[in-house]
Design a protein around this motif. Structure first.
Motif, PDB file in Angstrom:
ATOM      1  N   ILE A 150     -46.224  -1.019  22.991  1.00 41.81           N
ATOM      2  CA  ILE A 150     -46.018  -2.459  23.141  1.00 41.81           C
ATOM      3  C   ILE A 150     -44.652  -2.695  23.782  1.00 41.81           C
ATOM      4  CG2 ILE A 150     -45.869  -4.685  21.963  1.00 41.81           C
ATOM      5  CD1 ILE A 150     -47.521  -3.502  19.706  1.00 41.81           C
ATOM      6  N   THR A 151     -44.640  -3.443  24.883  1.00 38.98           N
ATOM      7  CA  THR A 151     -43.398  -3.776  25.583  1.00 38.98           C
ATOM      8  C   THR A 151     -43.238  -5.285  25.634  1.00 38.98           C
ATOM      9  OG1 THR A 151     -43.622  -1.814  26.992  1.00 38.98           O
ATOM     10  CG2 THR A 151     -42.072  -3.509  27.701  1.00 38.98           C
ATOM     11  N   ALA A 152     -42.061  -5.755  25.262  1.00 38.59           N
ATOM     12  CA  ALA A 152     -41.721  -7.172  25.372  1.00 38.59           C
ATOM     13  C   ALA A 152     -40.567  -7.311  26.354  1.00 38.59           C
ATOM     14  CB  ALA A 152     -41.330  -7.746  24.012  1.00 38.59           C
ATOM     15  N   GLY A 153     -40.722  -8.238  27.304  1.00 38.14           N
ATOM     16  CA  GLY A 153     -39.704  -8.415  28.334  1.00 38.14           C
ATOM     17  C   GLY A 153     -40.219  -7.925  29.671  1.00 38.14           C
ATOM     18  N   SER A 154     -39.411  -7.168  30.387  1.00 30.55           N
ATOM     19  CA  SER A 154     -39.770  -6.695  31.727  1.00 30.55           C
ATOM     20  C   SER A 154     -40.648  -5.454  31.634  1.00 30.55           C
ATOM     21  CB  SER A 154     -38.504  -6.374  32.522  1.00 30.55           C
ATOM     22  OG  SER A 154     -37.606  -7.468  32.525  1.00 30.55           O
ATOM     23  N   PHE A 155     -41.708  -5.414  32.450  1.00 27.08           N
ATOM     24  CA  PHE A 155     -42.571  -4.228  32.446  1.00 27.08           C
ATOM     25  C   PHE A 155     -43.281  -4.079  33.788  1.00 27.08           C
ATOM     26  CE2 PHE A 155     -45.315  -7.672  30.972  1.00 27.08           C
ATOM     27  CZ  PHE A 155     -46.496  -7.465  31.665  1.00 27.08           C
ATOM     28  N   LEU A 207     -37.982  -1.306  50.557  1.00 25.58           N
ATOM     29  CA  LEU A 207     -38.672  -2.445  51.151  1.00 25.58           C
ATOM     30  C   LEU A 207     -38.235  -3.776  50.544  1.00 25.58           C
ATOM     31  CD1 LEU A 207     -42.316  -1.037  51.369  1.00 25.58           C
ATOM     32  CD2 LEU A 207     -40.641  -1.227  53.215  1.00 25.58           C
ATOM     33  N   GLY A 208     -37.348  -3.739  49.564  1.00 22.53           N
ATOM     34  CA  GLY A 208     -36.939  -4.974  48.904  1.00 22.53           C
ATOM     35  C   GLY A 208     -38.006  -5.532  47.983  1.00 22.53           C
ATOM     36  N   ILE A 209     -38.888  -4.664  47.461  1.00 23.54           N
ATOM     37  CA  ILE A 209     -39.972  -5.097  46.586  1.00 23.54           C
ATOM     38  C   ILE A 209     -39.633  -4.780  45.135  1.00 23.54           C
ATOM     39  CG2 ILE A 209     -42.389  -4.740  45.941  1.00 23.54           C
ATOM     40  CD1 ILE A 209     -42.999  -4.094  48.827  1.00 23.54           C
ATOM     41  N   ASP A 210     -39.712  -5.771  44.281  1.00 19.68           N
ATOM     42  CA  ASP A 210     -39.652  -5.573  42.835  1.00 19.68           C
ATOM     43  C   ASP A 210     -40.392  -6.743  42.194  1.00 19.68           C
ATOM     44  OD1 ASP A 210     -39.230  -4.963  40.233  1.00 19.68           O
ATOM     45  OD2 ASP A 210     -37.038  -4.981  40.309  1.00 19.68           O
ATOM     46  N   ASN A 211     -41.687  -6.572  41.991  1.00 25.24           N
ATOM     47  CA  ASN A 211     -42.500  -7.641  41.407  1.00 25.24           C
ATOM     48  C   ASN A 211     -42.785  -7.364  39.933  1.00 25.24           C
ATOM     49  OD1 ASN A 211     -44.315  -5.554  41.686  1.00 25.24           O
ATOM     50  ND2 ASN A 211     -45.610  -6.593  43.192  1.00 25.24           N
ATOM     51  N   ILE A 212     -41.743  -6.951  39.219  1.00 28.80           N
ATOM     52  CA  ILE A 212     -41.865  -6.645  37.800  1.00 28.80           C
ATOM     53  C   ILE A 212     -42.303  -7.888  37.032  1.00 28.80           C
ATOM     54  CG2 ILE A 212     -39.459  -7.196  37.214  1.00 28.80           C
ATOM     55  CD1 ILE A 212     -39.506  -4.649  35.431  1.00 28.80           C
ATOM     56  N   MET A 213     -43.049  -7.669  35.954  1.00 25.02           N
ATOM     57  CA  MET A 213     -43.520  -8.762  35.118  1.00 25.02           C
ATOM     58  C   MET A 213     -42.528  -9.041  33.993  1.00 25.02           C
ATOM     59  SD  MET A 213     -46.347  -9.549  36.579  1.00 25.02           S
ATOM     60  CE  MET A 213     -46.974 -10.693  35.350  1.00 25.02           C
ATOM     61  N   ASP A 214     -42.540 -10.268  33.516  1.00 23.46           N
ATOM     62  CA  ASP A 214     -41.700 -10.674  32.391  1.00 23.46           C
ATOM     63  C   ASP A 214     -42.613 -11.307  31.348  1.00 23.46           C
ATOM     64  OD1 ASP A 214     -39.675 -11.354  30.704  1.00 23.46           O
ATOM     65  OD2 ASP A 214     -38.908 -13.011  31.906  1.00 23.46           O
ATOM     66  N   GLY A 215     -42.867 -10.581  30.271  1.00 23.65           N
ATOM     67  CA  GLY A 215     -43.793 -11.070  29.259  1.00 23.65           C
ATOM     68  C   GLY A 215     -44.064 -10.007  28.222  1.00 23.65           C
ATOM     69  N   VAL A 216     -45.344  -9.765  27.944  1.00 24.63           N
ATOM     70  CA  VAL A 216     -45.752  -8.777  26.943  1.00 24.63           C
ATOM     71  C   VAL A 216     -46.831  -7.883  27.543  1.00 24.63           C
ATOM     72  CG1 VAL A 216     -46.781  -8.405  24.675  1.00 24.63           C
ATOM     73  CG2 VAL A 216     -45.216 -10.327  25.026  1.00 24.63           C
ATOM     74  N   ASN A 217     -46.696  -6.575  27.338  1.00 25.41           N
ATOM     75  CA  ASN A 217     -47.683  -5.613  27.813  1.00 25.41           C
ATOM     76  C   ASN A 217     -48.061  -4.678  26.668  1.00 25.41           C
ATOM     77  OD1 ASN A 217     -49.185  -4.571  30.160  1.00 25.41           O
ATOM     78  ND2 ASN A 217     -48.015  -2.699  29.818  1.00 25.41           N
ATOM     79  N   VAL A 218     -49.361  -4.458  26.494  1.00 28.17           N
ATOM     80  CA  VAL A 218     -49.860  -3.617  25.406  1.00 28.17           C
ATOM     81  C   VAL A 218     -50.771  -2.545  25.984  1.00 28.17           C
ATOM     82  CG1 VAL A 218     -51.191  -3.532  23.271  1.00 28.17           C
ATOM     83  CG2 VAL A 218     -49.751  -5.520  23.765  1.00 28.17           C
TER      84      VAL A 218
END
Length: 533
Positions: free
Chosen positions: A107-112, A130-141
């Motif tokens: 379980i990850t909370a925050g950036s994933f 390439l200047g790409i970083d589309n990291i998510m900010d939320g919860v991942n399980v």
């Protein structure tokens, strides 16, 4: 400015103090800093920006203690290097996360970062070049109740430039190993999986039928064997009006089939087919280029490492393409007539992509296309043969020849035509001893289109374990006659690496892993430093 420097020094100091006190757990991280100094160049018409010094820096700090983990990433663009999105500026803590991991749950909370299947419906990742970083900010399980059952669920906002975007992303993915689940012992493996992704972005325009939410569904099947692999995935996406597709209500689809065949006779083959239609998928419908992209659609062609083939790299056409690639590899055994004393490797690659055979519609759908029919326009076609051989402990060679057809006007924009080019490459590596080696690279490209013929050469000298130097040049000697030269060196010591170079960058497409971005022409010096701990 002082405040930004203070933040970096403080974080670095904290990490050193924590390590010195031998706190429980493990602390790791790294610093990467890339700086460029720009100059005006009359030959290439490259103009230096007002701020002639640009620096992109990244500092990461990760901590683990038994099942617990946490981390942060600080980024600084003072100012961003040329070719990167203008919205990357300033200094900010862009990543911060904490999580708990066991054999069955993570379980990850925050950036994933996360990926479902092949990434055709959802992939969050970082590619700094390439200047790409589309990291998510939320919860991942991630939940694995059994080895043969793998479940993922994600919820959050996607990073767009230095902040989170507007679009809310919700998704889930399930993968099952059927034979293992049924406890059937076999040298074959059968895996099925499926994904669903929903993106919601508020809409306040005048169209009552405009869909604020977009759904994408994916089903996949994988068959594995020591000598044969089959990977299939089909994607269906609901209508997704955007600025790029001129706000048409066209549903999307993608079919991907990949087969790999290996034998005990030194022969192997990899065959890929992909057809996609209206697969542009972003968390922000107003963005373009590589910003706010939710899925992963790389070009499925041979990834070239040499400079002249990369003058005309193919970029996947998310609105519509059909085609594929075939790779054939053969290893001539040692001691055979063609294998010689050390063996010889032969590879043959061919790829072909065309547009879809579309019919314009007066409805909001915009167009229709027959699923299996090739379109009238050739987008890209290449054939490459390469022979790699070691002749002695001193000499290794790679000789390549390729023919490509590149629809420059379709891929890069109006004003260009079709490029038909032939390219020859000779790559010689001389291993003088365990410490000293020299690599010599010669290339030539023939074409009557675009900037006509090119020639290129590169020398790389390495002195183990830490030093390396290079000098190279490429010139379009039949048209503009501009030398795109570069020279530099690097030094590695334990976990640290520093490099310095000077030269010219040609304007055009820069591609990494099949994903591309446009870069402007510039001239100047580059200084890079990386350190990992």
């Amino acid at each position: 400015m002082r405040r930004k420097i203070f933040i970096i020094i403080t974080i670095a100091g904290i990490s050193n103090v924590l390590q010195a006190q031998e706190i429980p757990g493990k602390l790791s991280g790294g610093l990467e800093s890339n700086s460029q100094y720009y100059i005006d160049d009359k030959a290439t018409q490259a103009k230096a920006p007002r701020d002639k010094v640009a620096t992109n820096s990244y500092f990461t700090l990760n901590y683990t203690l038994k099942n617990f983990y946490a981390g942060v990433q600080l980024e600084s663009y003072l100012s961003a290097m040329m070719g990167y999105p203008e919205g990357l500026k300033g200094t900010k803590l862009t990543h911060r996360f904490a999580g708990y991991r066991t054999d069955k749950i993570d379980i990850t909370a925050g950036s994933f970062y996360e990926q479902y299947g092949n990434g055709f419906v959802f992939r969050s990742y970082e590619e700094r070049q390439l200047g790409i970083d589309n990291i998510m900010d939320g919860v991942n399980v991630r939940f694995t109740p059994l080895k043969s059952i793998r479940f993922k669920a994600s919820y959050g906002l996607q990073r767009v430039l230095m902040d989170n975007g507007e679009g809310i992303v919700r998704g889930a993915d399930l993968e099952l190993d059927l034979l293992d689940l049924l406890k059937v012992k076999h040298n074959w493996g059968v895996t099925i999986g499926g994904s669903v992704i929903n993106r919601y972005q508020k809409y306040t325009g005048p169209d009552d039928d405009f869909p604020p939410g977009v759904n994408a569904y994916s089903g996949r099947f994988r068959l594995t064997h020591p000598h044969y692999n089959l990977d299939m995935e089909y994607v269906s996406k609901s209508a997704d009006p955007t600025d790029i597709n001129k706000n048409i209500f066209k549903k999307g689809s993608l079919l991907y089939i990949n087969q790999t065949i290996t034998t005990n006779k030194g022969l192997s083959a990899d065959i890929v087919f992909r057809r996609m239609e209206s697969m542009e998928f972003r968390t922000d419908r107003t963005q373009k280029d590589n910003l706010a992209v939710l899925n992963y659609l790389p070009a499925l062609t041979k990834l070239y490492t040499y400079s002249l083939p990369n003058l005309y790299p193919y970029a996947a056409q998310s609105m519509g393409e059909i085609g594929g690639k075939v790779d054939i590899f053969y290893h001539f055994k040692r001691g055979s007539a063609l294998g010689g004393h050390y063996g010889t490797k032969l590879s043959l690659t061919a790829s072909l992509y065309r547009n879809l055979d579309t019919v314009r519609l007066k409805s909001k759908e915009g167009f229709s296309a027959e699923f299996w029919k090739l379109g009238p326009t050739e987008l890209y076609n290449d054939v490459n043969v390469s022979i790699e051989r070691r002749w002695s402990p001193l000499v290794e060679t790679i000789v390549s020849y390729m023919n490509l057809r590149y629809n420059q006007g379709y891929i890069q924009g109006p004003g260009f035509g079709m490029v038909n080019a032939n390219i020859a490459i000779a790559d010689v590596l001389l291993n003088f001893d365990r410490k000293n080696s020299l690599r010599v690279e010669m290339q030539h490209l023939w074409t009557v289109a675009d900037e006509k013929n090119w020639a290129a050469a590169l020398l790389e000298y390495s002195y183990a374990p830490g030093w390396s130097f290079f000098a190279g040049d490429m010139i379009n000697y039949q048209s503009k006659k501009i030398h795109y030269f570069s020279a530099g060196g690097a030094f590695n010591y334990k976990e640290a690496r520093v490099s310095l170079s000077y030269g010219r960058q040609r304007a055009g497409l820069l591609c990494v892993g099949g994903i591309c971005r446009m870069v402007p022409a510039y001239s100047g010096a580059n200084l890079s430093f990386t350190y990992n701990f």
